[in-house]
Design a protein around this motif. Structure first.
Motif, PDB file in Angstrom:
ATOM      1  N   ASP A  78       0.820  -1.212   0.000  1.00 44.89           N
ATOM      2  CA  ASP A  78       0.000   0.000   0.000  1.00 44.89           C
ATOM      3  C   ASP A  78       0.852   1.260   0.000  1.00 44.89           C
ATOM      4  O   ASP A  78       0.527   2.255  -0.661  1.00 44.89           O
ATOM      5  CB  ASP A  78      -0.946   0.016   1.199  1.00 44.89           C
ATOM      6  N   ALA A  79       1.959   1.231   0.745  1.00 50.47           N
ATOM      7  CA  ALA A  79       2.801   2.429   0.860  1.00 50.47           C
ATOM      8  C   ALA A  79       3.634   2.684  -0.389  1.00 50.47           C
ATOM      9  O   ALA A  79       4.310   3.709  -0.483  1.00 50.47           O
ATOM     10  CB  ALA A  79       3.724   2.302   2.070  1.00 50.47           C
ATOM     11  N   ALA A  80       3.577   1.773  -1.359  1.00 55.46           N
ATOM     12  CA  ALA A  80       4.331   1.962  -2.596  1.00 55.46           C
ATOM     13  C   ALA A  80       3.765   3.075  -3.455  1.00 55.46           C
ATOM     14  O   ALA A  80       4.440   3.574  -4.364  1.00 55.46           O
ATOM     15  CB  ALA A  80       4.338   0.663  -3.403  1.00 55.46           C
ATOM     16  N   HIS A  81       2.534   3.519  -3.176  1.00 60.99           N
ATOM     17  CA  HIS A  81       1.814   4.428  -4.061  1.00 60.99           C
ATOM     18  C   HIS A  81       1.965   5.904  -3.696  1.00 60.99           C
ATOM     19  O   HIS A  81       1.415   6.757  -4.396  1.00 60.99           O
ATOM     20  CB  HIS A  81       0.319   4.086  -4.046  1.00 60.99           C
ATOM     21  N   PHE A 126      10.920   4.980  -4.469  1.00 59.80           N
ATOM     22  CA  PHE A 126      11.589   3.701  -4.679  1.00 59.80           C
ATOM     23  C   PHE A 126      10.775   2.783  -5.583  1.00 59.80           C
ATOM     24  O   PHE A 126      11.344   1.949  -6.303  1.00 59.80           O
ATOM     25  CB  PHE A 126      11.889   3.034  -3.338  1.00 59.80           C
ATOM     26  N   SER A 127       9.462   2.921  -5.557  1.00 67.39           N
ATOM     27  CA  SER A 127       8.623   2.130  -6.466  1.00 67.39           C
ATOM     28  C   SER A 127       8.953   2.463  -7.913  1.00 67.39           C
ATOM     29  O   SER A 127       9.066   1.574  -8.765  1.00 67.39           O
ATOM     30  CB  SER A 127       7.140   2.413  -6.202  1.00 67.39           C
ATOM     31  N   ILE A 128       9.086   3.753  -8.200  1.00 71.64           N
ATOM     32  CA  ILE A 128       9.387   4.180  -9.568  1.00 71.64           C
ATOM     33  C   ILE A 128      10.784   3.721  -9.979  1.00 71.64           C
ATOM     34  O   ILE A 128      10.977   3.163 -11.075  1.00 71.64           O
ATOM     35  CB  ILE A 128       9.265   5.711  -9.688  1.00 71.64           C
ATOM     36  N   ILE A 129      11.767   3.918  -9.110  1.00 71.10           N
ATOM     37  CA  ILE A 129      13.134   3.523  -9.431  1.00 71.10           C
ATOM     38  C   ILE A 129      13.231   2.016  -9.634  1.00 71.10           C
ATOM     39  O   ILE A 129      13.871   1.533 -10.587  1.00 71.10           O
ATOM     40  CB  ILE A 129      14.099   3.997  -8.334  1.00 71.10           C
ATOM     41  N   GLY A 177       3.372  -1.705 -17.307  1.00 72.54           N
ATOM     42  CA  GLY A 177       2.110  -1.440 -16.624  1.00 72.54           C
ATOM     43  C   GLY A 177       2.320  -1.028 -15.182  1.00 72.54           C
ATOM     44  O   GLY A 177       1.717  -0.058 -14.697  1.00 72.54           O
ATOM     45  N   GLU A 178       3.198  -1.729 -14.483  1.00 73.15           N
ATOM     46  CA  GLU A 178       3.484  -1.381 -13.093  1.00 73.15           C
ATOM     47  C   GLU A 178       4.185  -0.030 -12.991  1.00 73.15           C
ATOM     48  O   GLU A 178       3.849   0.791 -12.121  1.00 73.15           O
ATOM     49  CB  GLU A 178       4.331  -2.479 -12.454  1.00 73.15           C
ATOM     50  N   LEU A 179       5.143   0.188 -13.870  1.00 71.28           N
ATOM     51  CA  LEU A 179       5.822   1.491 -13.894  1.00 71.28           C
ATOM     52  C   LEU A 179       4.822   2.600 -14.188  1.00 71.28           C
ATOM     53  O   LEU A 179       4.854   3.668 -13.562  1.00 71.28           O
ATOM     54  CB  LEU A 179       6.928   1.470 -14.944  1.00 71.28           C
ATOM     55  N   SER A 180       3.926   2.358 -15.136  1.00 72.84           N
ATOM     56  CA  SER A 180       2.891   3.338 -15.471  1.00 72.84           C
ATOM     57  C   SER A 180       2.071   3.703 -14.249  1.00 72.84           C
ATOM     58  O   SER A 180       1.757   4.883 -14.024  1.00 72.84           O
ATOM     59  CB  SER A 180       1.981   2.766 -16.559  1.00 72.84           C
ATOM     60  N   HIS A 181       1.733   2.706 -13.465  1.00 69.52           N
ATOM     61  CA  HIS A 181       0.900   2.983 -12.292  1.00 69.52           C
ATOM     62  C   HIS A 181       1.614   3.920 -11.325  1.00 69.52           C
ATOM     63  O   HIS A 181       1.035   4.919 -10.876  1.00 69.52           O
ATOM     64  CB  HIS A 181       0.547   1.680 -11.578  1.00 69.52           C
ATOM     65  N   PHE A 182       2.853   3.609 -11.015  1.00 66.55           N
ATOM     66  CA  PHE A 182       3.562   4.410 -10.010  1.00 66.55           C
ATOM     67  C   PHE A 182       3.953   5.785 -10.552  1.00 66.55           C
ATOM     68  O   PHE A 182       3.908   6.776  -9.819  1.00 66.55           O
ATOM     69  CB  PHE A 182       4.762   3.639  -9.484  1.00 66.55           C
TER      70      PHE A 182
END
Length: 335
Positions: A78-81, A126-129, A177-182
């Motif tokens: 959850d905290a990744a967003h 960190f999610s984006i990186i 897709g995951e990168l797009s989300h973050f």
């Protein structure tokens, strides 16, 4: 019954004390599709097909769709967003956002030293990186497999190279897709602020709203009043910064953070009211910012992959492309 269920879901989101979903399905789909449509011809052709555009749009929603899998899963992700920054550029009033710590573990250590919890502070940077690094690696594998498949010297393993390339293409779409989300999360000002759902319990001399604005803005308003075509039309020209991954990520999130006060000023002036065009215009612009950033970092990852290594033991992408190293043992596995 469907309207009743929707009302219950909205009520649950409004009542929730933590961050709610970012942009909603409509917004995340728009970011992914707009970025994919804007990709230049230098990236692999499979990414620019209509099927890939649609797939990236759908997979852009996946980090939200996975919510509810279980307590361990949700608590960790959850905290990744988001990342909660205050006006002084500190995370929850604790450690400075910049410079970035070397790893997420170092970031957590810095927060704990200030008596803070990383899962409350968020770790969007960190999610984006992380996803950008994965995409560069995915592209490196694709380059090697594509070259090996076409090299007549290595035709004995051509069928395996082709199968693994197709497998890698599926992984690339999921990573994007995951990168797009973050990246999309990072274009929403309320995802980089301590004032993430109303101004909250902070000094408020300007009388900004303390209502729960997050969901109504990024989900309801976007779904009903923002058009995908308008987002596509506002995607900026390609911008490759030639800077480090960390710098680009920091610049991007801090630029979004500069819009927190303008967002609250907009709300205070009635810009989020029904039929007021300013709210949809603001959302459209930020969705386009997210799509532009996503397109740019996909291109940067593609270019960086040329200087990568893959497999075990690692082989240089350039050596395989030059035909000097058969990558099959290193890719198939020498354990």
């Amino acid at each position: 019954m469907q309207r009743a269920l929707s009302a219950l879901v909205l009520a649950a989101l409004v009542a929730a004390p933590t961050h709610v979903l970012a942009w909603g399905s409509s917004g995340h789909r728009m970011v992914g599709e707009a970025a994919a449509r804007a990709l230049p011809t230098e990236v692999p052709g499979f990414l620019r097909s209509q099927a890939a555009v649609a797939e990236i749009g759908e997979l852009s929603r996946e980090p939200d769709r996975s919510k509810g899998a279980g307590k361990v899963h949700d608590h960790d992700r959850d905290a990744a967003h988001f990342v909660d920054l205050d006006e002084a550029g500190k995370v929850l009033g604790g450690p400075a956002f910049l410079p970035f710590q070397a790893t997420k573990a170092d970031y957590e250590t810095a927060l704990r030293a200030a008596g803070l919890d990383m899962w409350k502070a968020g770790y969007l940077q960190f999610s984006i990186i992380d996803r950008r690094q994965q995409l560069t690696s995915d592209f490196a594998y694709w380059r090697v497999l594509k070259a090996a498949e076409a090299n007549p010297k290595w035709k004995a393993h051509r069928a395996w190279f082709k199968t693994d390339r197709l497998r890698r293409e599926g992984l690339i779409l999921r990573t994007i897709g995951e990168l797009s989300h973050f990246v999309g999360d990072g274009s929403q000002p309320l995802h980089v602020s301590v004032h993430f759902n109303g101004w909250g319990d902070y000094p408020n001399p300007n009388g900004y709203s303390t209502a729960r604005l997050h969901g109504p803005f990024e989900s309801d308003l976007v779904k009903t009043r923002v058009r995908a075509a308008d987002v596509h039309a506002k995607v900026a020209p390609l911008r490759v910064c030639g800077c480090s991954l960390e710098k680009r990520t920091a610049d991007y999130l801090l630029a979004t953070g500069q819009l927190v006060i303008p967002f609250y000023e907009l709300e205070k002036a009635g810009g989020l009211a029904p039929n007021d065009p300013r709210g949809p215009a603001f959302a459209t612009q930020q969705l386009a910012v997210g799509a532009s950033e996503l397109r740019d970092v996909i291109v940067e990852s593609w270019r960086a992959s040329l200087d990568s290594k893959v497999g075990w033991r690692p082989v240089a992408v350039r050596d395989v492309l030059a035909g000097t190293v058969d990558p099959y043992p290193n890719l198939y596995g020498i354990d």
